[in-house]
Design a protein around this motif. Structure first.
Motif, PDB file in Angstrom:
ATOM      1  N   GLY A 194       4.308  55.155 -75.317  1.00  0.00           N
ATOM      2  CA  GLY A 194       3.088  54.428 -75.671  1.00  0.00           C
ATOM      3  C   GLY A 194       3.145  53.849 -77.079  1.00  0.00           C
ATOM      4  N   PRO A 195       1.995  53.363 -77.560  1.00  0.00           N
ATOM      5  CA  PRO A 195       1.946  52.707 -78.875  1.00  0.00           C
ATOM      6  C   PRO A 195       2.436  53.599 -80.013  1.00  0.00           C
ATOM      7  CG  PRO A 195      -0.128  52.432 -77.690  1.00  0.00           C
ATOM      8  CD  PRO A 195       0.701  53.342 -76.865  1.00  0.00           C
ATOM      9  N   LEU A 198       5.860  53.130 -81.338  1.00  0.00           N
ATOM     10  CA  LEU A 198       6.166  51.892 -82.066  1.00  0.00           C
ATOM     11  C   LEU A 198       6.102  52.077 -83.583  1.00  0.00           C
ATOM     12  CD1 LEU A 198       4.069  49.394 -79.902  1.00  0.00           C
ATOM     13  CD2 LEU A 198       6.567  49.659 -79.921  1.00  0.00           C
ATOM     14  N   TRP A 251      13.906  43.935 -72.283  1.00  0.00           N
ATOM     15  CA  TRP A 251      13.042  44.463 -71.233  1.00  0.00           C
ATOM     16  C   TRP A 251      12.697  43.325 -70.284  1.00  0.00           C
ATOM     17  CZ3 TRP A 251      12.403  49.516 -70.576  1.00  0.00           C
ATOM     18  CH2 TRP A 251      11.492  49.933 -69.601  1.00  0.00           C
ATOM     19  N   GLU A 256       7.826  47.401 -65.046  1.00  0.00           N
ATOM     20  CA  GLU A 256       6.812  48.287 -65.650  1.00  0.00           C
ATOM     21  C   GLU A 256       7.176  49.753 -65.528  1.00  0.00           C
ATOM     22  OE1 GLU A 256       4.729  47.323 -67.695  1.00  0.00           O
ATOM     23  OE2 GLU A 256       4.896  45.180 -67.265  1.00  0.00           O
ATOM     24  N   VAL A 258       8.361  53.354 -66.382  1.00  0.00           N
ATOM     25  CA  VAL A 258       8.473  54.180 -67.591  1.00  0.00           C
ATOM     26  C   VAL A 258       9.506  55.266 -67.322  1.00  0.00           C
ATOM     27  CG1 VAL A 258       7.253  55.803 -69.109  1.00  0.00           C
ATOM     28  CG2 VAL A 258       6.094  53.741 -68.277  1.00  0.00           C
ATOM     29  N   SER A 263       9.762  52.142 -72.123  1.00  0.00           N
ATOM     30  CA  SER A 263       8.614  51.521 -71.443  1.00  0.00           C
ATOM     31  C   SER A 263       8.566  50.055 -71.852  1.00  0.00           C
ATOM     32  CB  SER A 263       7.319  52.189 -71.916  1.00  0.00           C
ATOM     33  OG  SER A 263       7.147  51.934 -73.307  1.00  0.00           O
ATOM     34  N   GLY A 264       7.772  49.293 -71.122  1.00  0.00           N
ATOM     35  CA  GLY A 264       7.575  47.890 -71.487  1.00  0.00           C
ATOM     36  C   GLY A 264       6.907  47.762 -72.852  1.00  0.00           C
ATOM     37  N   THR A 265       5.982  48.673 -73.139  1.00  0.00           N
ATOM     38  CA  THR A 265       5.270  48.629 -74.420  1.00  0.00           C
ATOM     39  C   THR A 265       6.269  48.604 -75.582  1.00  0.00           C
ATOM     40  OG1 THR A 265       3.449  49.862 -73.457  1.00  0.00           O
ATOM     41  CG2 THR A 265       3.586  49.868 -75.861  1.00  0.00           C
ATOM     42  N   ARG A 266       7.282  49.441 -75.504  1.00  0.00           N
ATOM     43  CA  ARG A 266       8.274  49.481 -76.584  1.00  0.00           C
ATOM     44  C   ARG A 266       9.394  48.462 -76.355  1.00  0.00           C
ATOM     45  NH1 ARG A 266      10.414  55.364 -77.362  1.00  0.00           N
ATOM     46  NH2 ARG A 266      10.625  54.803 -79.543  1.00  0.00           N
ATOM     47  N   ARG A 268       9.543  45.603 -74.979  1.00  0.00           N
ATOM     48  CA  ARG A 268       9.299  44.174 -75.219  1.00  0.00           C
ATOM     49  C   ARG A 268       9.413  43.830 -76.704  1.00  0.00           C
ATOM     50  NH1 ARG A 268       6.346  44.396 -70.246  1.00  0.00           N
ATOM     51  NH2 ARG A 268       4.683  45.652 -71.128  1.00  0.00           N
ATOM     52  N   ILE A 269       9.444  44.864 -77.553  1.00  0.00           N
ATOM     53  CA  ILE A 269       9.466  44.633 -79.000  1.00  0.00           C
ATOM     54  C   ILE A 269      10.840  44.894 -79.620  1.00  0.00           C
ATOM     55  CG2 ILE A 269       8.588  45.649 -81.167  1.00  0.00           C
ATOM     56  CD1 ILE A 269       5.846  45.653 -79.920  1.00  0.00           C
TER      57      ILE A 269
END
Ligand SMILES: C[S@@+](CC[C@H](N)C(=O)[O-])C[C@H]1O[C@@H](n2cnc3c(N)ncnc32)[C@H](O)[C@@H]1O
Length: 282
Positions: A194-195, A198, A251, A256, A258, A263-266, A268-269
């Motif tokens: 999750g966030p 990051l 990614w 999607e 995990v 995960s996509g949240t991380r 993609r960055i």
């Protein structure tokens, strides 16, 4: 083939015993003594959770889903002797075999290798496999044209220098070595999909291993070792490898899934996986 139950010893414990997390020095013997039984305990759950994504005869380099079919980092495997180090249930080696290579597996975990036997029978594509450790490969010098590891043993050994020396020894001159690992920059972040994952909060240059200690027994139950990108370059060059590739899979759009801290949240960055490709001096 149905598998026998896990050993009485590991049946006595829940699959993931309560652990406390530490960062502290751990040597090769302690790493191996922890990680073999840990993968034995975890294997059933690992294969049930990730088996479909990996594919019984699929070759996936990591949680982003980059396949060897797309990456081509190992090169043509047809008629080649190919060793997979940390082969788990042998999915990747089965892919090699289905493409005409003589793929062979090696893993520390008896239970993972039992899953490999199960898939041998289910697919009709058997992968000859051996239980051993990456730091002492039970093969003669110059036995293989290629060696690879998809998130296999390399980040679980303390003596990385020995493991890479062993790969160089069992490869023929000019042989290919490809492997994926957690991207070294990930060690700056909490292992959280999750966030919170990051926010950089840990020292990239701190190589002190990640250690889980079984609360009940006080024994080390799992270890991962961190190296910086520079460490990887140095150890590969030091054993006669010329690095030709460093893939950092992006990614994929719409992916999607995990997987642990991936995960996509991380993803993609920034990169979660590094895939190295190198050639041994001819
Ligand atoms: C994340 S799994 C990867 C397996 C397979 N490549 C996959 O994608 O499913 C890591 C594997 O490395 C094995 N392993 C850990 N330490 C090892 C060592 N020192 N020597 C050989 N294998 C090891 C574990 O038993 C486990 O099967």
């Amino acid at each position: 083939m149905s598998l026998p139950p896990v050993t009485p010893d590991s049946r006595d414990h829940p699959p993931l015993p309560p652990v406390r997390v530490e960062r502290r020095a751990v040597d090769e013997a302690e790493s191996r003594a922890a990680n073999g039984p840990d993968w034995d305990r975890y294997a059933d759950d690992y294969q049930a959770t990730h088996g479909e994504f990996l594919g019984d005869d699929g070759f996936v380099w990591g949680p982003e889903g980059l396949t060897e079919e797309a990456a081509g980092i190992l090169g043509d495997v047809r008629d080649r002797d190919v060793l997979e180090v940390g082969s788990g249930a042998g999915q990747c080696s089965r892919w090699v075999r289905s493409r005409g290579g003589r793929g062979m597996g090696l893993d520390l975990s008896h239970r993972q290798l039992q899953h490999s036997r199960r898939l041998d029978e289910a697919t009709g594509v058997p992968v000859p496999s051996v239980r051993a450790t990456a730091t002492a490969l039970p093969f003669r010098d110059g036995s293989f044209d290629a060696v690879f590891s998809a998130f296999g043993a390399l980040q679980f050994v303390a003596d990385l220098d020995d493991a890479v020396a062993e790969v160089a020894r069992v490869l023929r001159p000019g042989g290919r070595f490809a492997f994926s690992i957690t991207h070294p920059t990930r060690w700056m972040f909490p292992d959280d999909p999750g966030p919170e994952g990051l926010v950089a909060s840990q020292d990239y240059w701190d190589r002190t291993p990640y250690v889980e200690v079984d609360e009940a027994t006080g024994r080390v139950s799992y270890v991962e070792h961190h190296r910086t990108l520079g460490d990887w370059v140095a150890v590969l060059a030091g054993h006669g490898f010329r690095i030709t590739d460093l893939l950092e899979p992006q990614w994929p759009e719409g992916h999607e899934r995990v997987w642990g801290g991936w995960s996509g949240t991380r993803g993609r960055i920034g990169p979660g996986t590094a895939v190295f490709g190198c050639d041994l001096d001819a």
